[in-house]
Design a protein around this motif. Structure first.
Motif, PDB file in Angstrom:
ATOM      1  N   ILE A  34     -16.740 -27.373  87.175  1.00  0.00           N
ATOM      2  CA  ILE A  34     -17.113 -28.435  88.112  1.00  0.00           C
ATOM      3  C   ILE A  34     -18.394 -28.064  88.855  1.00  0.00           C
ATOM      4  CG2 ILE A  34     -16.403 -29.631  90.228  1.00  0.00           C
ATOM      5  CD1 ILE A  34     -13.481 -29.377  89.150  1.00  0.00           C
ATOM      6  N   LEU A  35     -18.464 -26.837  89.338  1.00  0.00           N
ATOM      7  CA  LEU A  35     -19.616 -26.429  90.151  1.00  0.00           C
ATOM      8  C   LEU A  35     -20.869 -26.197  89.311  1.00  0.00           C
ATOM      9  CD1 LEU A  35     -17.804 -24.039  92.652  1.00  0.00           C
ATOM     10  CD2 LEU A  35     -18.578 -26.380  93.049  1.00  0.00           C
ATOM     11  N   ALA A  36     -20.718 -26.015  87.989  1.00  0.00           N
ATOM     12  CA  ALA A  36     -21.873 -25.784  87.121  1.00  0.00           C
ATOM     13  C   ALA A  36     -22.408 -27.070  86.508  1.00  0.00           C
ATOM     14  CB  ALA A  36     -21.506 -24.805  86.014  1.00  0.00           C
ATOM     15  N   ALA A  37     -21.694 -28.185  86.641  1.00  0.00           N
ATOM     16  CA  ALA A  37     -22.099 -29.429  85.990  1.00  0.00           C
ATOM     17  C   ALA A  37     -23.323 -30.032  86.673  1.00  0.00           C
ATOM     18  CB  ALA A  37     -20.941 -30.427  86.016  1.00  0.00           C
ATOM     19  N   ASP A  38     -24.019 -30.918  85.956  1.00  0.00           N
ATOM     20  CA  ASP A  38     -25.143 -31.650  86.542  1.00  0.00           C
ATOM     21  C   ASP A  38     -24.665 -32.780  87.455  1.00  0.00           C
ATOM     22  OD1 ASP A  38     -27.200 -30.210  85.054  1.00  0.00           O
ATOM     23  OD2 ASP A  38     -26.465 -31.310  83.298  1.00  0.00           O
ATOM     24  N   ARG A  39     -23.536 -33.366  87.112  1.00  0.00           N
ATOM     25  CA  ARG A  39     -22.937 -34.462  87.875  1.00  0.00           C
ATOM     26  C   ARG A  39     -21.435 -34.258  87.893  1.00  0.00           C
ATOM     27  NH1 ARG A  39     -27.686 -34.935  88.260  1.00  0.00           N
ATOM     28  NH2 ARG A  39     -29.000 -36.808  88.099  1.00  0.00           N
ATOM     29  N   VAL A  40     -20.775 -34.750  88.949  1.00  0.00           N
ATOM     30  CA  VAL A  40     -19.323 -34.652  89.068  1.00  0.00           C
ATOM     31  C   VAL A  40     -18.775 -36.046  89.349  1.00  0.00           C
ATOM     32  CG1 VAL A  40     -17.382 -33.649  90.346  1.00  0.00           C
ATOM     33  CG2 VAL A  40     -19.443 -32.277  89.925  1.00  0.00           C
ATOM     34  N   ILE A  41     -17.743 -36.442  88.595  1.00  0.00           N
ATOM     35  CA  ILE A  41     -17.079 -37.716  88.827  1.00  0.00           C
ATOM     36  C   ILE A  41     -15.610 -37.457  89.129  1.00  0.00           C
ATOM     37  CG2 ILE A  41     -16.367 -39.922  87.808  1.00  0.00           C
ATOM     38  CD1 ILE A  41     -18.945 -39.973  86.242  1.00  0.00           C
ATOM     39  N   LEU A  42     -15.140 -38.043  90.231  1.00  0.00           N
ATOM     40  CA  LEU A  42     -13.731 -37.960  90.618  1.00  0.00           C
ATOM     41  C   LEU A  42     -13.103 -39.323  90.367  1.00  0.00           C
ATOM     42  CD1 LEU A  42     -11.325 -36.522  91.988  1.00  0.00           C
ATOM     43  CD2 LEU A  42     -12.233 -37.331  94.196  1.00  0.00           C
ATOM     44  N   PRO A  43     -12.391 -39.487  89.220  1.00  0.00           N
ATOM     45  CA  PRO A  43     -11.726 -40.757  88.962  1.00  0.00           C
ATOM     46  C   PRO A  43     -10.372 -40.782  89.663  1.00  0.00           C
ATOM     47  CG  PRO A  43     -11.393 -39.293  87.122  1.00  0.00           C
ATOM     48  CD  PRO A  43     -12.194 -38.518  88.149  1.00  0.00           C
ATOM     49  N   GLY A  44      -9.641 -41.857  89.487  1.00  0.00           N
ATOM     50  CA  GLY A  44      -8.305 -41.910  90.055  1.00  0.00           C
ATOM     51  C   GLY A  44      -7.754 -43.315  90.103  1.00  0.00           C
ATOM     52  N   VAL A  45      -6.465 -43.416  89.854  1.00  0.00           N
ATOM     53  CA  VAL A  45      -5.727 -44.659  90.038  1.00  0.00           C
ATOM     54  C   VAL A  45      -4.407 -44.295  90.695  1.00  0.00           C
ATOM     55  CG1 VAL A  45      -6.760 -45.888  88.083  1.00  0.00           C
ATOM     56  CG2 VAL A  45      -4.727 -44.500  87.715  1.00  0.00           C
TER      57      VAL A  45
END
Length: 203
Positions: A39-50
């Protein structure tokens, strides 16, 4: 230059597969992960959820991801419940303490004659201010919503939508964005928002 690396936080939501597919279609290297290093190394982070806020926060705590999400410095996008979890608190489940990355509280959508709750279906987006995430969306674009709780308009609101009141549809504070609608179910509107998040917003 390789494809942008997107960490899709494994928050247990049933929409994760379709979000990942939508990201693949725009050329992102999207990886479902609950590993803090990924997560910390990615270029972008997406937090999905339902689903419900209480269950969503329990999953994040059990996975040890609450502190990790606070450490994220690259662009972070919360989607649907993921957007709501970015805020300080939700009234859902008798009151749920959320991540506190954005200021404000998630509240129930009030019932009104002729309007169904949950708010489910296509609805119009109205721009309050310009933002690189929404630069490719024409005012009046439509997106697909499914939610019973919502974020009132705050100083961080970028786009609004109307359903028994005016609610935040897209928010942004610093490098943290949220979209209440489902981009993976919102046709060209959703595809453009994901594209602009992955390719256009400044790190």
């Amino acid at each position: 230059m390789g494809r942008p690396r997107v960490a899709l936080v494994d928050s247990g939501g049933t929409n994760i597969g379709s979000v990942r597919y939508a990201l693949d279609r725009i050329g992102a290297d999207a990886r479902l992960t609950s590993d803090p290093a990924d997560i910390l190394a990615a270029d972008r982070v997406i937090l999905p959820g339902v689903g419900a806020a209480g269950a969503g926060m329990r999953r994040l705590r059990q996975a040890g991801l609450v502190d990790v999400l606070h450490q994220v410095e690259q662009p972070l996008l919360g989607v649907c419940l993921g957007m709501q979890l970015l805020f300080e608190r939700s009234a859902e489940d008798g009151g749920t303490e959320c991540l506190g990355l954005l200021a404000g509280e998630v509240v129930p959508i009030p019932r009104a004659p002729g309007l169904r709750v949950p708010h489910m279906g296509w609805n119009t987006l109205t721009a309050l201010r310009e933002d690189p995430l929404t630069a490719g969306l024409a005012d009046g674009s439509r997106a697909y919503f499914v939610h019973s709780y919502a974020v009132p308009v705050t100083p961080d609101t970028v786009l609004t939508t109307e359903h028994s009141g005016t609610w935040s549809a897209v928010v942004r504070h610093g490098n943290r964005w949220g979209a209440q609608f489902h981009p993976e179910r919102s046709a060209r509107t959703g595809a453009r928002l994901l594209r602009d998040f992955v390719l256009e917003v400044a790190p």
